[in-house]
Design an enzyme around this catalytic site. Structure first.
Site, mmCIF file in Angstrom:
data_model
loop_
_atom_site.group_PDB
_atom_site.id
_atom_site.type_symbol
_atom_site.label_atom_id
_atom_site.label_comp_id
_atom_site.label_asym_id
_atom_site.label_seq_id
_atom_site.Cartn_x
_atom_site.Cartn_y
_atom_site.Cartn_z
ATOM 1 N N CYS A 1 0.858 -1.184 0.000
ATOM 2 C CA CYS A 1 0.000 0.000 0.000
ATOM 3 C C CYS A 1 0.890 1.228 0.000
ATOM 4 O O CYS A 1 1.658 1.447 0.949
ATOM 5 C CB CYS A 1 -0.929 0.000 1.213
ATOM 6 S SG CYS A 1 -1.938 1.499 1.335
ATOM 7 N N GLY B 1 -2.229 2.330 -6.660
ATOM 8 C CA GLY B 1 -3.138 2.579 -7.777
ATOM 9 C C GLY B 1 -2.689 3.747 -8.633
ATOM 10 O O GLY B 1 -2.812 3.724 -9.864
ATOM 11 N N CYS C 1 -5.065 5.993 -3.339
ATOM 12 C CA CYS C 1 -4.394 4.693 -3.414
ATOM 13 C C CYS C 1 -3.042 4.909 -4.074
ATOM 14 O O CYS C 1 -2.980 5.238 -5.263
ATOM 15 C CB CYS C 1 -5.236 3.689 -4.198
ATOM 16 S SG CYS C 1 -4.455 2.073 -4.399
ATOM 17 N N GLU D 1 -10.793 -0.010 -3.897
ATOM 18 C CA GLU D 1 -9.706 -0.834 -3.401
ATOM 19 C C GLU D 1 -10.190 -2.219 -2.992
ATOM 20 O O GLU D 1 -11.221 -2.351 -2.324
ATOM 21 C CB GLU D 1 -9.015 -0.160 -2.209
ATOM 22 C CG GLU D 1 -8.158 1.025 -2.601
ATOM 23 C CD GLU D 1 -7.096 1.326 -1.552
ATOM 24 O OE1 GLU D 1 -6.403 0.386 -1.123
ATOM 25 O OE2 GLU D 1 -6.958 2.503 -1.192
ATOM 26 N N HIS E 1 -3.784 -4.549 -10.066
ATOM 27 C CA HIS E 1 -4.576 -3.376 -10.441
ATOM 28 C C HIS E 1 -5.166 -3.553 -11.828
ATOM 29 O O HIS E 1 -4.518 -4.079 -12.738
ATOM 30 C CB HIS E 1 -3.711 -2.115 -10.424
ATOM 31 C CG HIS E 1 -3.247 -1.741 -9.055
ATOM 32 N ND1 HIS E 1 -3.963 -0.921 -8.222
ATOM 33 C CD2 HIS E 1 -2.136 -2.101 -8.369
ATOM 34 C CE1 HIS E 1 -3.317 -0.792 -7.072
ATOM 35 N NE2 HIS E 1 -2.202 -1.498 -7.143
#
Length: 276
Positions: free
Chosen positions: A71, A224, A221, A212, A163
């Site tokens: 993350c 992301g 994110c 998410e 992703h």
């Protein structure tokens, strides 16, 4: 248990330091404590642990009790925590993650407090089976995805976690709740996926909204944003340096051509500290 509530552009975490290992009940704790009505409220529960490979190790439990491999917003929060709380006195540190290995971090410090964090997020994984998807291709670009009668076109990228990047006309107002969970759990993604809906504004700027995996809609994110930048380069839509605007603010992403690494720069903030 002592904790600090932190966030990276509104993507918020309950950060716990001092444990030697991940507690056996970490999943149950995350579900209970991340509840915004009956708990502290957060997108995830983050543990800062000892590491044999790096300065620190990070483990992230999502609000639904599942574990995230990586993350980007959490690693910035962890980096700020360890420096601001004098657990380390260097501004170049390393954090071990579950899915992306050891990641070098540079801290921008002002008056003894970390303001922004630049993270070497490593090389993006583009192989379809390694992201993972069910598509056996070296790169999954402009792949059609049928979801309940609607056809989306996506690019698959892993930054240590999967992703699915989809370009839409208006990412800011896109209906995340309608399509995010359906794409997250689509059979094409055997370990589920994070879903980014993106609008490209220029060669150096995109808007992105995210659903998410394990947390639902969040304000930001980091991985992301990195996946969005990589996907946008692969699709010929942006240059390698791009600002990704999320609901909680902006991240600056660089996909370095020389070493193939993705670098993320952004803030982290403390909200409050407490005890349970």
């Amino acid at each position: 248990m002592e904790f600090v509530k932190m966030h990276g552009l509104g993507n918020d975490f309950i950060v716990v330091a001092g444990e030697q290992a991940l507690p056996d009940n970490a999943s149950e704790l995350a579900i209970e404590l991340c509840n915004r009505f009956f708990g502290i409220g957060a997108d995830g529960l983050v543990y800062i642990l000892p590491s044999e490979k790096a300065d620190f190790r990070m483990r992230i439990i999502n609000s639904d009790g599942s574990e995230a491999e990586q993350c980007g917003n959490a690693i910035r929060c962890v980096s700020k925590y360890v420096y601001d709380n004098k657990l380390i006195d260097r501004t170049d540190i390393t954090i071990e993650t579950l899915g992306a290995g050891v990641q070098p971090v540079q801290l921008n410090v002002k008056d003894g407090i970390v303001e922004t964090v630049r993270v070497d997020m490593g090389e993006p994984i583009l192989s379809g089976l390694k992201v993972p998807t069910t598509i056996d291709a070296e790169r999954v670009i402009e792949q059609r995805l049928e979801v309940e009668g609607r056809t989306f076109t996506f690019t698959a990228v892993s930054m240590g976690n999967p992703h699915c990047v989809i370009y839409v006309e208006d990412a800011v107002n896109f209906d995340l709740a309608a399509w995010g969970p359906k794409i997250e759990t689509h059979p094409t993604f055997p370990r589920k996926t994070n879903v980014e809906f993106v609008t490209v504004n220029s060669r150096s700027h995109t808007d992105m909204r995210v659903w998410e995996r394990g947390a639902g809609p969040t304000l930001a994110c980091g991985t992301g944003a990195c996946a969005t930048a990589v996907s946008s380069v692969l699709n010929g839509l942006t240059d390698r340096n791009v600002t990704v605007s999320l609901k909680g603010g902006d991240l600056f992403i660089e996909w370095n051509e020389a070493d193939n690494h993705v670098y993320m720069t952004g803030p982290a903030a403390v909200v409050f500290a407490g005890q349970l």
